[in-house]
Motif scaffolding. Structure first.
Motif, PDB file in Angstrom:
ATOM      1  N   UNK A 222     -11.482 -16.582 -56.290  1.00  0.00           N
ATOM      2  CA  UNK A 222     -12.250 -15.473 -55.732  1.00  0.00           C
ATOM      3  C   UNK A 222     -12.716 -15.843 -54.332  1.00  0.00           C
ATOM      4  N   UNK A 223     -12.448 -14.961 -53.376  1.00  0.00           N
ATOM      5  CA  UNK A 223     -12.693 -15.223 -51.962  1.00  0.00           C
ATOM      6  C   UNK A 223     -13.821 -14.354 -51.416  1.00  0.00           C
TER       7      UNK A 223
ATOM      8  N   UNK B 209     -11.002 -11.148 -55.911  1.00  0.00           N
ATOM      9  CA  UNK B 209     -10.492 -12.068 -56.929  1.00  0.00           C
ATOM     10  C   UNK B 209      -8.980 -11.919 -57.005  1.00  0.00           C
ATOM     11  N   UNK B 210      -8.280 -13.023 -56.811  1.00  0.00           N
ATOM     12  CA  UNK B 210      -6.823 -13.084 -56.962  1.00  0.00           C
ATOM     13  C   UNK B 210      -6.535 -13.774 -58.286  1.00  0.00           C
TER      14      UNK B 210
ATOM     15  N   UNK C 290     -10.087 -17.864 -45.556  1.00  0.00           N
ATOM     16  CA  UNK C 290     -11.227 -17.218 -46.209  1.00  0.00           C
ATOM     17  C   UNK C 290     -12.004 -18.233 -47.042  1.00  0.00           C
ATOM     18  N   UNK C 291     -13.338 -18.174 -47.025  1.00  0.00           N
ATOM     19  CA  UNK C 291     -14.137 -19.047 -47.890  1.00  0.00           C
ATOM     20  C   UNK C 291     -13.881 -18.729 -49.372  1.00  0.00           C
ATOM     21  N   UNK C 292     -13.961 -19.751 -50.189  1.00  0.00           N
ATOM     22  CA  UNK C 292     -13.761 -19.613 -51.629  1.00  0.00           C
ATOM     23  C   UNK C 292     -15.120 -19.546 -52.318  1.00  0.00           C
ATOM     24  N   UNK C 293     -15.282 -18.548 -53.182  1.00  0.00           N
ATOM     25  CA  UNK C 293     -16.509 -18.401 -53.964  1.00  0.00           C
ATOM     26  C   UNK C 293     -16.404 -19.052 -55.335  1.00  0.00           C
ATOM     27  N   UNK C 294     -15.304 -18.771 -56.029  1.00  0.00           N
ATOM     28  CA  UNK C 294     -15.150 -19.246 -57.408  1.00  0.00           C
ATOM     29  C   UNK C 294     -13.681 -19.561 -57.687  1.00  0.00           C
ATOM     30  N   UNK C 295     -13.470 -20.477 -58.612  1.00  0.00           N
ATOM     31  CA  UNK C 295     -12.139 -20.760 -59.164  1.00  0.00           C
ATOM     32  C   UNK C 295     -12.236 -20.595 -60.667  1.00  0.00           C
TER      33      UNK C 295
ATOM     34  N   UNK D 283     -12.463 -22.632 -45.768  1.00  0.00           N
ATOM     35  CA  UNK D 283     -11.523 -23.203 -46.727  1.00  0.00           C
ATOM     36  C   UNK D 283     -11.090 -24.602 -46.335  1.00  0.00           C
ATOM     37  N   UNK D 284     -10.999 -24.900 -45.036  1.00  0.00           N
ATOM     38  CA  UNK D 284     -10.525 -26.219 -44.645  1.00  0.00           C
ATOM     39  C   UNK D 284     -11.475 -27.301 -45.139  1.00  0.00           C
TER      40      UNK D 284
END
Length: 230
Positions: free
Chosen positions: A58-59, A153-154, A171-176, A198-199
């Protein structure tokens, strides 16, 4: 900016077909079976709005549109276009179901849409005002956009291995897998906030294991194979 049409019962743009009432009911039944009941809400205590499946990433696509409008428009177009590109790599036939909460649903022919000289979106992938779902007919792979959390969410192994990899380069990541930094071993890192570039997010894996993007690709199948994310 991504061309849009507003639904006033006018004919949909090329590639878009209205779902009838029976098809809409069936689609939302599949939605609930896959993600639980939709939990709409303006505030963080109601987020996320679905049970985010595994695998998923989720981004945070937020950007201040008033600061540099052209950048906001470019980001929105990039998310929409990259999602179509990767869905075309896995959809056979090239159709997805598009759900827009409390609005008509659609069947989208991705090939016809992408090939149109002036492609128009009835609703976008980027969550710019409502809860949008783009999903394969079996609900195994797709995206879910939340307008108030401003998240995307992908989900599904092939999209996580392709679309999530390319989006995670900027893009920043919120959740995995529906879990945040605090309770997800894939998010082991030093203390920076969850919403981060993300980096830096990737660099946190140097001690915990392989590079995050590589791990995401490993979780996905082949398909859209040129999306290296490197």
């Amino acid at each position: 900016m991504t061309p849009r049409t507003v639904d006033h019962c006018d004919p949909p743009p090329p590639g878009w077909t209205y779902l009838d009432r029976e098809q809409i009911d069936e689609a939302w039944s599949r939605f609930r079976a896959a993600f639980g009941a939709l939990r709409p809400g303006l505030h963080a205590d109601a987020w996320p709005a679905i049970t985010e499946p595994a695998p998923s990433v989720t981004f945070d696509p937020r950007f201040d549109a008033t600061a540099v409008p052209a950048i906001w428009a470019a980001r929105m177009e990039a998310i929409n276009a990259e999602t179509v590109r990767c869905l075309l790599g896995i959809a056979d036939p090239s159709e997805v179901v598009v759900l827009d909460w409390q609005h008509p649903g659609y069947r989208l022919d991705l090939s016809e849409h992408a090939s149109a000289p002036d492609a128009v979106w009835r609703v976008p992938v980027h969550p710019d005002g409502d809860y949008y779902t783009f999903v394969l007919p079996d609900f195994s792979e797709g995206t879910f956009g939340h307008p108030w959390e401003q998240s995307l969410c992908v989900f599904g192994p092939r999209l996580v291995g392709t679309l999530a990899v390319t989006l995670s380069t900027w893009l920043p990541v919120l959740r995995v897998d529906g879990r945040t930094q605090q309770d997800n071993p894939l998010l082991v890192d030093d203390p920076p906030p969850v919403r981060r570039p993300a980096r830096r997010f990737f660099e946190g894996f140097t001690e915990a294991g392989p590079h995050f993007a590589h791990r995401m690709r490993q979780r996905g199948d082949a398909g859209c194979s040129d999306a290296s994310g490197a």
